[in-house]
Scaffold this motif. Structure first.
Motif, PDB file in Angstrom:
ATOM      1  N   VAL A  16     -14.556   4.742 -11.823  1.00 28.40           N
ATOM      2  CA  VAL A  16     -14.846   5.413 -10.556  1.00 28.40           C
ATOM      3  C   VAL A  16     -13.948   4.816  -9.483  1.00 28.40           C
ATOM      4  CG1 VAL A  16     -16.630   5.819  -8.806  1.00 28.40           C
ATOM      5  CG2 VAL A  16     -17.240   5.871 -11.217  1.00 28.40           C
ATOM      6  N   GLY A  17     -13.624   5.632  -8.509  1.00 24.00           N
ATOM      7  CA  GLY A  17     -12.782   5.178  -7.403  1.00 24.00           C
ATOM      8  C   GLY A  17     -11.340   5.134  -7.841  1.00 24.00           C
ATOM      9  N   GLY A  18     -10.644   4.238  -7.312  1.00 19.83           N
ATOM     10  CA  GLY A  18      -9.234   4.075  -7.670  1.00 19.83           C
ATOM     11  C   GLY A  18      -8.373   3.997  -6.440  1.00 19.83           C
ATOM     12  N   ARG A  19      -7.515   3.016  -6.450  1.00 11.71           N
ATOM     13  CA  ARG A  19      -6.586   2.825  -5.337  1.00 11.71           C
ATOM     14  C   ARG A  19      -5.256   2.401  -5.917  1.00 11.71           C
ATOM     15  NH1 ARG A  19      -6.274   3.604   0.213  1.00 11.71           N
ATOM     16  NH2 ARG A  19      -8.503   3.306   0.179  1.00 11.71           N
ATOM     17  N   THR A  45      -2.682   1.232 -10.516  1.00  9.16           N
ATOM     18  CA  THR A  45      -3.922   1.733  -9.946  1.00  9.16           C
ATOM     19  C   THR A  45      -5.052   0.782 -10.326  1.00  9.16           C
ATOM     20  OG1 THR A  45      -3.170   4.013 -10.191  1.00  9.16           O
ATOM     21  CG2 THR A  45      -5.512   3.690  -9.840  1.00  9.16           C
ATOM     22  N   ALA A  46      -5.869   0.420  -9.349  1.00  7.01           N
ATOM     23  CA  ALA A  46      -7.050  -0.411  -9.590  1.00  7.01           C
ATOM     24  C   ALA A  46      -8.283   0.464  -9.417  1.00  7.01           C
ATOM     25  CB  ALA A  46      -7.086  -1.571  -8.604  1.00  7.01           C
ATOM     26  N   LEU A  47      -9.263   0.313 -10.311  1.00  6.86           N
ATOM     27  CA  LEU A  47     -10.495   1.104 -10.240  1.00  6.86           C
ATOM     28  C   LEU A  47     -11.691   0.277 -10.684  1.00  6.86           C
ATOM     29  CD1 LEU A  47      -8.924   2.253 -13.099  1.00  6.86           C
ATOM     30  CD2 LEU A  47      -9.264   4.305 -11.825  1.00  6.86           C
ATOM     31  N   ASN A 106       0.874  -1.168   0.000  1.00  8.81           N
ATOM     32  CA  ASN A 106       0.000   0.000   0.000  1.00  8.81           C
ATOM     33  C   ASN A 106       0.914   1.221   0.000  1.00  8.81           C
ATOM     34  OD1 ASN A 106      -1.462   2.294   0.883  1.00  8.81           O
ATOM     35  ND2 ASN A 106      -2.926   1.010   1.969  1.00  8.81           N
ATOM     36  N   PRO A 107       0.899   2.033  -1.071  1.00  5.41           N
ATOM     37  CA  PRO A 107       1.840   3.158  -1.139  1.00  5.41           C
ATOM     38  C   PRO A 107       1.574   4.245  -0.098  1.00  5.41           C
ATOM     39  CG  PRO A 107       0.379   3.182  -3.028  1.00  5.41           C
ATOM     40  CD  PRO A 107       0.073   1.936  -2.271  1.00  5.41           C
ATOM     41  N   VAL A 113      -6.006  -5.226  -1.630  1.00  5.61           N
ATOM     42  CA  VAL A 113      -6.008  -3.818  -2.024  1.00  5.61           C
ATOM     43  C   VAL A 113      -7.455  -3.335  -1.854  1.00  5.61           C
ATOM     44  CG1 VAL A 113      -5.610  -2.157  -3.879  1.00  5.61           C
ATOM     45  CG2 VAL A 113      -4.134  -4.173  -3.667  1.00  5.61           C
ATOM     46  N   PRO A 114      -7.750  -2.578  -0.793  1.00  5.78           N
ATOM     47  CA  PRO A 114      -9.129  -2.141  -0.555  1.00  5.78           C
ATOM     48  C   PRO A 114      -9.531  -1.021  -1.521  1.00  5.78           C
ATOM     49  CG  PRO A 114      -7.678  -1.291   1.156  1.00  5.78           C
ATOM     50  CD  PRO A 114      -6.846  -2.160   0.261  1.00  5.78           C
TER      51      PRO A 114
END
Length: 183
Positions: free
Chosen positions: A72-75, A157-159, A45-46, A55-56
């Motif tokens: 939408v979102g993104g982590r 990045t995951a979204l 987690n950066p 990865v939440p």
């Protein structure tokens, strides 16, 4: 006396023959995996530096999607490769690409989410690499330079992405396998 000693081994032999008549056969299943991985990869987690394979993505409102393919979102998450005793880097191979595959099946250019009672529908998950390019299932990412001696971080990045004009709220979770190719 001689007769009784002779009868004892004969009785034992007949007993063994009788028990083998009741023998059965079967199958043993073995499962495992042979890996060519020589360098462990950690998911980081950066924001916090915590190491975890989770990865939440948090909660997003279904009303924030503006149509099919809207994200939408993104982590952000990082994949860390650390050279050391179990990972000796070849100085002629200090570039890596990452290929992701969806456990739940690909949904076009995206990663499918888990189905189940109450699960969200009309959405999938997208992964973008450090250049913000979409990393489609089964396709290699952009090239990440690696260090021969220091930990290397590969940022992604995951979204969530809409796959339908109708989004049904619910849990939206995905499992994604990865392969890191060092070249």
């Amino acid at each position: 006396m001689k007769n009784s000693l002779f009868i004892l081994p004969l009785g034992l032999a007949l007993g063994l023959v009788a028990t083998s008549a009741f023998a059965t056969t079967g199958t043993i299943n073995f499962a495992g995996r042979i890996s060519s991985a020589t360098c462990p990869i950690e998911i980081v987690n950066p924001e916090s530096g915590a190491v975890s394979n989770l990865v939440p993505l948090g909660t997003v409102d279904s009303g924030h999607f503006s149509g099919v393919d809207s994200e939408v979102g993104g982590r952000g998450f990082q994949m860390r490769l650390t050279p050391g005793s179990t990972c000796v880097m070849d100085p002629t191979k200090l570039n890596a690409t990452v290929t992701f595959t969806s456990v739940q099946g690909a949904n076009g250019d995206y990663y499918g989410i888990k189905n189940g009672a109450g699960a969200a529908s009309g959405v999938a998950m997208a992964i973008r690499d450090k250049t913000n390019q979409l990393v489609k299932p089964g396709t290699a990412s952009s090239v990440y330079p690696l260090s021969e001696t220091d930990p290397s971080l590969m940022y992604f990045t995951a979204l969530y992405v809409a796959t339908s004009t109708t989004i049904t709220p619910g849990p939206a979770e995905a499992d994604v396998n990865f392969r890191v190719d060092i070249n």
